[in-house]
Design a protein around this motif. Structure first.
Motif, short mmCIF file in Angstrom:
data_model
loop_
_atom_site.label_atom_id
_atom_site.label_comp_id
_atom_site.label_asym_id
_atom_site.label_seq_id
_atom_site.Cartn_x
_atom_site.Cartn_y
_atom_site.Cartn_z
N ARG A 124 0.65 -1.21 0.35
CA ARG A 124 0.12 0.18 0.13
C ARG A 124 0.96 1.79 -0.24
N LEU A 125 2.00 1.48 -0.20
CA LEU A 125 3.15 2.00 0.03
C LEU A 125 2.23 3.91 -1.40
N PRO A 126 1.81 3.12 -2.42
CA PRO A 126 1.43 4.35 -3.49
C PRO A 126 0.52 5.31 -2.78
N GLU A 127 -0.49 4.14 -2.08
CA GLU A 127 -1.82 4.99 -1.88
C GLU A 127 -1.19 5.96 -0.50
N LEU A 128 -0.31 5.19 0.18
CA LEU A 128 0.18 6.28 1.31
C LEU A 128 0.64 7.41 1.19
N LEU A 129 1.13 6.91 -0.02
CA LEU A 129 1.76 8.16 -0.67
C LEU A 129 0.88 9.46 -1.25
N GLY A 130 0.20 9.03 -1.98
CA GLY A 130 -0.61 10.43 -2.45
C GLY A 130 -1.38 9.14 -3.86
N ALA A 131 -0.57 8.23 -4.08
CA ALA A 131 -0.94 7.84 -5.23
C ALA A 131 -2.47 7.90 -6.30
N ARG A 151 3.02 26.98 -4.02
CA ARG A 151 3.65 26.62 -3.24
C ARG A 151 4.54 25.13 -2.68
N ALA A 152 3.08 24.58 -2.74
CA ALA A 152 3.02 23.18 -2.74
C ALA A 152 2.96 22.25 -3.19
N PRO A 153 3.29 22.17 -4.63
CA PRO A 153 3.74 21.14 -5.31
C PRO A 153 3.00 19.41 -5.18
N GLY A 154 4.17 19.56 -4.22
CA GLY A 154 4.28 18.01 -3.24
C GLY A 154 3.44 17.65 -2.83
N LEU A 155 2.29 18.72 -2.36
CA LEU A 155 1.26 18.38 -1.21
C LEU A 155 0.01 16.94 -1.72
N ARG A 156 -0.08 15.11 -1.68
CA ARG A 156 -0.82 14.71 -1.88
C ARG A 156 -1.68 15.19 -0.66
N LEU A 157 -2.39 14.18 -0.21
CA LEU A 157 -3.25 13.61 1.17
C LEU A 157 -3.33 12.19 1.02
N THR A 158 -2.76 11.20 2.13
CA THR A 158 -2.33 10.17 2.49
C THR A 158 -3.85 9.36 2.71
N ARG A 159 -3.73 8.42 2.62
CA ARG A 159 -4.59 7.00 2.46
C ARG A 159 -3.56 5.67 3.36
N THR A 160 -4.16 5.96 4.85
CA THR A 160 -3.51 5.08 5.20
C THR A 160 -4.28 3.74 5.30
N GLY A 161 -5.50 3.25 5.20
CA GLY A 161 -6.61 2.49 5.57
C GLY A 161 -6.12 1.73 6.91
N LEU A 162 -6.18 2.47 7.85
CA LEU A 162 -6.18 2.31 9.18
C LEU A 162 -6.72 3.02 10.13
N VAL A 163 -7.92 1.73 10.71
CA VAL A 163 -8.74 3.43 11.57
C VAL A 163 -8.06 3.74 12.99
N LEU A 164 -7.61 2.48 13.88
CA LEU A 164 -8.05 2.79 14.73
C LEU A 164 -6.28 3.63 15.45
N GLU A 165 -5.21 3.90 14.33
CA GLU A 165 -4.34 4.24 14.92
C GLU A 165 -4.68 6.03 14.91
N SER A 166 -5.18 6.39 13.56
CA SER A 166 -5.54 7.62 13.58
C SER A 166 -7.07 7.96 14.96
N LEU A 167 -7.47 7.45 14.84
CA LEU A 167 -8.65 7.38 16.34
C LEU A 167 -8.17 7.90 17.51
N ILE A 168 -7.19 7.01 18.01
CA ILE A 168 -7.29 6.97 19.39
C ILE A 168 -6.45 8.10 19.88
N PRO A 169 -5.69 8.69 18.89
CA PRO A 169 -4.92 10.26 19.16
C PRO A 169 -6.20 10.85 18.66
N SER A 170 -6.23 10.68 17.60
CA SER A 170 -8.00 12.17 17.69
C SER A 170 -8.77 11.92 18.53
N VAL A 171 -9.48 11.31 19.45
CA VAL A 171 -9.65 10.81 21.37
C VAL A 171 -8.70 11.84 22.02
#
Length: 350
Positions: A124-131, A151-171
Motif C-alpha cells: 500500500r505504499l503508493p496509496e500512503l504517498l498519495g497515489a 508553492r506546495a506542488p508536492g502536497l498529496r493526501l495520504t491514505r493509510t487504511g488503518l482506522v484505530l491508529e488515527s482514531l485513538i490519538p484523535s480522541v
C-alpha cells in the motif's frame, strides 16, 4: 520540532566526582524501562527480515507534507524523521506489527519494511504517498489559495487504511491542548506499546493492540492526563475494533457515520480520522477551536469566523474543502494572538 536543538551534556545521576554510578532517578513515564525492554527484546530475537520496494511516483512528492499529518507531536514514538531525510513509521497492520522506512532519492521512492506486517505496508505504499489522490480536481478560488498550491506542488493526501491508529490519538486530542494530547500519546505508547520491529530508531514503538488498550488500568489513563470521558471513548472503540477497521473500505461519508455511531465520537473526530484513513479531500474539520478563525482571517480578515461562516467560505471548494483548508494553513496567514496561550492542565497531578 524534533531534533531542532542538540541535547545538552549532563553528568550522570548517582555519581560523586567523575565516576558514573547507577541511575537512581524515578522513572514516572516508564521511558527508561521501555528503552531497556527495547534493547533486551532486540538482543533476544533474530534480526527481522527486511523487505524492500522501489517506486517512482508520476508526480512531485514532498514526504514531509504528505506524511507529516500522521505525526502526533515531535516525540511521537510511532513516527520519526531522521537526519538522512527518511521517514520511519511503526504501525499495527491487519497482518501484524511492522516498521516502514521511506526515503526519496532523485525522484524515486525507496521503501524498506520489517515485521509481520511488512508486506502489507509495502503493498500500500503508493496509496500512503498519495497515489489515489486527485489534486487535479482542485481549482483555487482565492489568490492566497492559488499561491499556496503553487508553492506546495508536492502536497498529496495520504491514505493509510488503518482506522484505530488515527482514531485513538484523535480522541486524545478532544477538548485539550495539542501538547497535552501529544504527552498522553507518548506515555501510553511508551508504557503499553510494543518495540518497533527491525532496526528502527531508538524508542520507536507500535501502539498497543486492542486487547492491550482494554487492559490499561484506570490510574494509567489518569497519569497520562486522560480524563474518564476520553478513556471511555477509546475503550468503546477498541471493543468494536473489527467493525471500525472495516470503515476503511467504505466511502468517507459512510465511514464517518459508522464512527459517529460510537458514543464520544463526533464530527470533529470522524473528520480527523477519514482525512488520514481515506485521504478524503472534502472532510473538512468542524468544531475546532482555531480552524474557523484561521480560515476566516486568511480569506477575509475576520478572525471571529465560526463554523457556519467557515463552511460558507469553503463552499466554492465543494468536494475539495479539506484540501483547501490544508492549503490555507500552509499559507501561514494566522491572526495575531490577543490572549495568553491556553494553560496546560495536567490532571495526573490531581
Amino acid at each position: 520540532m524534533a531534533g531542532r536543538f542538540p541535547p545538552r551534556p549532563r553528568a550522570p545521576y548517582g555519581t560523586s566526582g567523575g565516576t558514573p554510578g547507577p541511575d537512581t532517578r524515578p522513572d514516572p513515564t516508564g521511558a527508561r524501562a521501555f528503552r531497556a525492554a527495547t534493547r533486551a527484546t532486540a538482543a533476544a530475537r533474530p534480526e527481522a527480515v527486511a523487505r524492500s520496494r522501489s517506486w517512482t511516483p508520476p508526480y512531485p512528492l514532498d514526504l514531509g507534507l504528505v506524511l507529516g499529518v500522521l505525526r502526533r507531536g515531535p516525540g511521537d514514538p510511532a513516527f520519526r524523521l531522521t537526519g538522512d531525510r527518511a521517514v520511519w513509521r511503526a504501525g499495527r497492520t491487519p497482518q501484524g506489527t511492522a516498521t516502514l522506512r521511506v526515503a526519496v532519492r532523485a525522484g524515486r521512492v525507496e521503501a524498506t519494511a520489517w515485521g509481520v506486517g511488512a508486506d502489507w505496508f509495502l503493498d500500500r505504499l503508493p496509496e500512503l504517498l498519495g497515489a489515489a489522490d486527485t489534486p487535479e480536481a482542485f481549482t483555487p478560488r482565492h489568490r492566497l489559495v492559488a499561491d499556496s498550491a503553487r508553492r506546495a506542488p508536492g502536497l498529496r493526501l495520504t491514505r493509510t487504511g488503518l482506522v484505530l491508529e488515527s482514531l485513538i490519538p484523535s480522541v486524545l486530542e478532544q477538548k485539550v491542548t495539542a501538547d497535552e494530547a501529544y504527552r498522553a500519546w507518548r506515555r501510553l505508547l511508551t508504557r503499553h506499546g510494543e518495540p518497533a520491529p527491525g532496526p528502527a530508531p531508538e524508542r520507536m514503538a507500535v501502539m498497543p493492540s486492542p486487547r492491550a488498550w482494554a487492559l490499561i488500568p484506570s490510574w494509567e489513563w489518569h497519569r497520562a492526563g486522560v480524563d474518564d470521558k476520553r478513556a471511555a471513548t477509546i475503550l468503546r472503540a477498541v471493543r468494536l475494533h473489527s467493525r471500525l477497521e472495516r470503515a476503511a473500505e467504505l466511502t468517507p461519508e459512510k465511514a464517518a457515520a459508522l464512527l459517529e455511531a460510537v458514543p464520544g465520537i463526533g464530527p470533529w473526530t470522524s473528520a480527523e480520522v477519514v482525512q488520514r484513513t481515506h485521504g478524503a479531500p472534502d472532510a473538512v474539520t468542524t468544531g475546532d477551536l482555531h480552524l474557523p478563525g484561521i480560515i476566516g482571517y486568511a480569506l477575509t480578515g475576520d478572525r471571529t469566523t465560526d463554523d457556519a461562516a467557515m463552511l460558507e467560505l469553503l463552499a466554492p471548494y465543494a468536494g475539495q474543502r479539506h484540501r483547501a483548508a490544508r492549503l490555507i494553513l500552509l499559507a501561514g496567514r494566522v491572526p495575531p494572538r490577543r490572549t495568553p496561550k491556553m494553560p496546560y492542565s495536567d490532571i495526573s497531578r490531581l
